[in-house]
Scaffold this motif. Structure first.
Motif, PDB file in Angstrom:
ATOM      1  N   ALA A  70      -5.866   7.495   5.994  1.00  0.00           N
ATOM      2  CA  ALA A  70      -4.595   6.864   6.434  1.00  0.00           C
ATOM      3  C   ALA A  70      -3.822   6.391   5.695  1.00  0.00           C
ATOM      4  N   GLY A  71      -4.142   5.538   4.746  1.00  0.00           N
ATOM      5  CA  GLY A  71      -3.374   4.674   3.776  1.00  0.00           C
ATOM      6  C   GLY A  71      -2.279   3.758   4.568  1.00  0.00           C
ATOM      7  N   GLY A  72      -1.482   3.517   3.331  1.00  0.00           N
ATOM      8  CA  GLY A  72      -0.351   2.493   3.888  1.00  0.00           C
ATOM      9  C   GLY A  72      -0.975   1.184   4.545  1.00  0.00           C
ATOM     10  N   LYS A  73      -0.081   0.951   5.500  1.00  0.00           N
ATOM     11  CA  LYS A  73      -0.310  -0.205   6.126  1.00  0.00           C
ATOM     12  C   LYS A  73      -1.536  -0.240   7.095  1.00  0.00           C
ATOM     13  N   VAL A  74      -2.006   0.989   7.647  1.00  0.00           N
ATOM     14  CA  VAL A  74      -3.249   1.072   8.557  1.00  0.00           C
ATOM     15  C   VAL A  74      -4.217   0.697   7.649  1.00  0.00           C
ATOM     16  N   ASP A  75      -4.318   1.290   6.185  1.00  0.00           N
ATOM     17  CA  ASP A  75      -5.436   0.765   5.144  1.00  0.00           C
ATOM     18  C   ASP A  75      -5.519  -0.687   5.086  1.00  0.00           C
ATOM     19  N   GLU A  76      -4.392  -1.111   5.025  1.00  0.00           N
ATOM     20  CA  GLU A  76      -4.087  -2.756   4.601  1.00  0.00           C
ATOM     21  C   GLU A  76      -4.679  -3.415   5.686  1.00  0.00           C
ATOM     22  N   ARG A 102      -8.571  12.033  -2.230  1.00  0.00           N
ATOM     23  CA  ARG A 102      -7.121  12.430  -1.592  1.00  0.00           C
ATOM     24  C   ARG A 102      -6.229  12.793  -2.560  1.00  0.00           C
ATOM     25  N   ARG A 103      -6.221  12.217  -3.908  1.00  0.00           N
ATOM     26  CA  ARG A 103      -5.435  12.470  -4.833  1.00  0.00           C
ATOM     27  C   ARG A 103      -5.853  13.626  -5.852  1.00  0.00           C
TER      28      ARG A 103
END
Length: 373
Positions: free
Chosen positions: A200-206, A262-263
């Protein structure tokens, strides 16, 4: 050329699992450890049913009896057991002799001897099938015969006279079940949570990782005690709860692997070719996550077993008459000076199982790592 291509047999490729199994079979240490774990699991599950003694049976005449391949009672123990049984009858031994597997004893008393007193010999762990052979006319002297009850204690007995072999096998059943149960729960929760946060990354990951940090800050043992109080003394529910606490490390590991994968160029190439997220997960992500997950699983099982022994020491884990390897080792450590077999046998089973788990984990890591194919 066309005819040759048509008649040539098609080359069948191996799947990830087929290739992993072939590579695992080539690892002798891992395969030996795998067979050893299967053996330990089999004797732990089925062994208590075939053991010569129940794990709860107490033999008062065989407290802290050393391990032996020959049957008990020994020659020097027969007279001691006979003296103790006759004392409970409140009579005196006039004479006794042993003929094969039977003993004949003549007792005397200042008062007439009740025939029901033979039950004191039958209650002994050394004798059985007691009979009155003769009795004096005044009833003050009785000759009795009894069969010597042969008992085998291959691992010896514990502080209360229970067979250590049957208790070690039962302890293996409990320890392995607890380790696998809590380990599976921790891996399932950790993999789902970590993979979701990583992709998910982003704010969800945070947000998800900050929740993990908050849970890390809580006192672990206090949290476990609270769960034990909530779930009661049912050790299955208790270690389901323990597994629900131990998923934090797994979530961090999977999240880091997911961010790295992912990268990768092959994931970006798959996305450029129009491969959906499900295909990327099945073909690229899961194969690359299997190695770390399996390794952590093999390390988590012994961690849970050790945690169980600590909780049992506090009185919050497995309770008597049930037992586990951790409980037996804790008791054996307290008696290492006078009865070292109480520590040696359960410690051997625990240590050898932990070594086998580590070897299997290393073998699975090498077999499931796509980079080594």
């Amino acid at each position: 050329m066309t005819d040759i291509a048509a008649t040539a047999s098609a080359v069948v490729g191996r799947s990830l699992w087929g290739d992993a199994w072939a590579r695992l079979k080539a690892n002798r240490a891992a395969m030996f450890s795998l067979y050893y774990l299967a053996f330990i699991a089999a004797i732990s599950v089925f062994g208590p049913w075939f053991a010569p003694h129940q794990y709860t049976t107490i033999y008062a005449d065989y407290v802290r009896t050393p391990p032996s391949f020959s049957p008990y009672p020994k020659a020097d123990m027969i007279e001691v057991a006979l003296d103790e049984a006759i004392k409970r009858m409140r009579t005196d031994i006039k004479e006794w002799r042993q003929e094969g597997n039977k003993v004949f004893v003549t007792v005397k008393s200042t008062r007439p001897i009740d025939d029901r007193n033979i039950r004191y010999l039958d209650r002994s762990d050394a004798f059985d099938d007691t009979k009155i052979e003769s009795k004096s006319p005044d009833g003050l002297e009785v000759t009795m015969s009894a069969s010597i009850k042969q008992q085998y204690f291959l691992f010896g007995t514990d502080n209360t006279g229970r067979d250590l072999l049957s208790r070690t096998l039962m302890a293996g059943r409990i320890s392995l079940a607890i380790g696998l149960l809590a380990g599976v729960v921790a891996v399932v929760i950790g993999v789902l949570y970590g993979a979701t946060a990583g992709f998910a990354g982003g704010k969800v990951d945070e947000v998800m990782m900050r929740i993990v940090d908050v849970l890390y800050s809580l006192p672990f043992i206090f949290f476990v005690i609270m769960l034990v109080v909530f779930f009661g003394r049912n050790f299955v529910l208790m270690f389901l709860a323990v597994g629900a606490v131990l998923w934090l490390d797994m979530a961090r590991i999977v999240r880091g692997q997911a961010l790295s994968i992912r990268r990768q160029e092959y994931v970006q190439a798959a996305e450029a070719l129009g491969v959906g997220q499900r295909g990327i997960l099945v073909r690229h992500v899961i194969p690359n996550l299997l190695g770390p997950v399996v390794i952590y699983m093999t390390l988590l099982v012994p961690q849970v077993i050790i945690l169980e022994s600590f909780l049992s020491f506090l009185g919050l884990g497995v309770q008597e008459p049930m037992t586990s390897w951790g409980v037996l080792i804790s008791v054996g450590a307290q008696n290492i000076g006078s009865a070292n077999w109480l520590l040696l046998f359960p410690a051997f089973f625990l240590v050898s199982t932990l070594f086998a788990l580590n070897f299997v984990g290393d073998g699975l890591r090498d077999a499931l790592d796509p980079k080594d194919r």
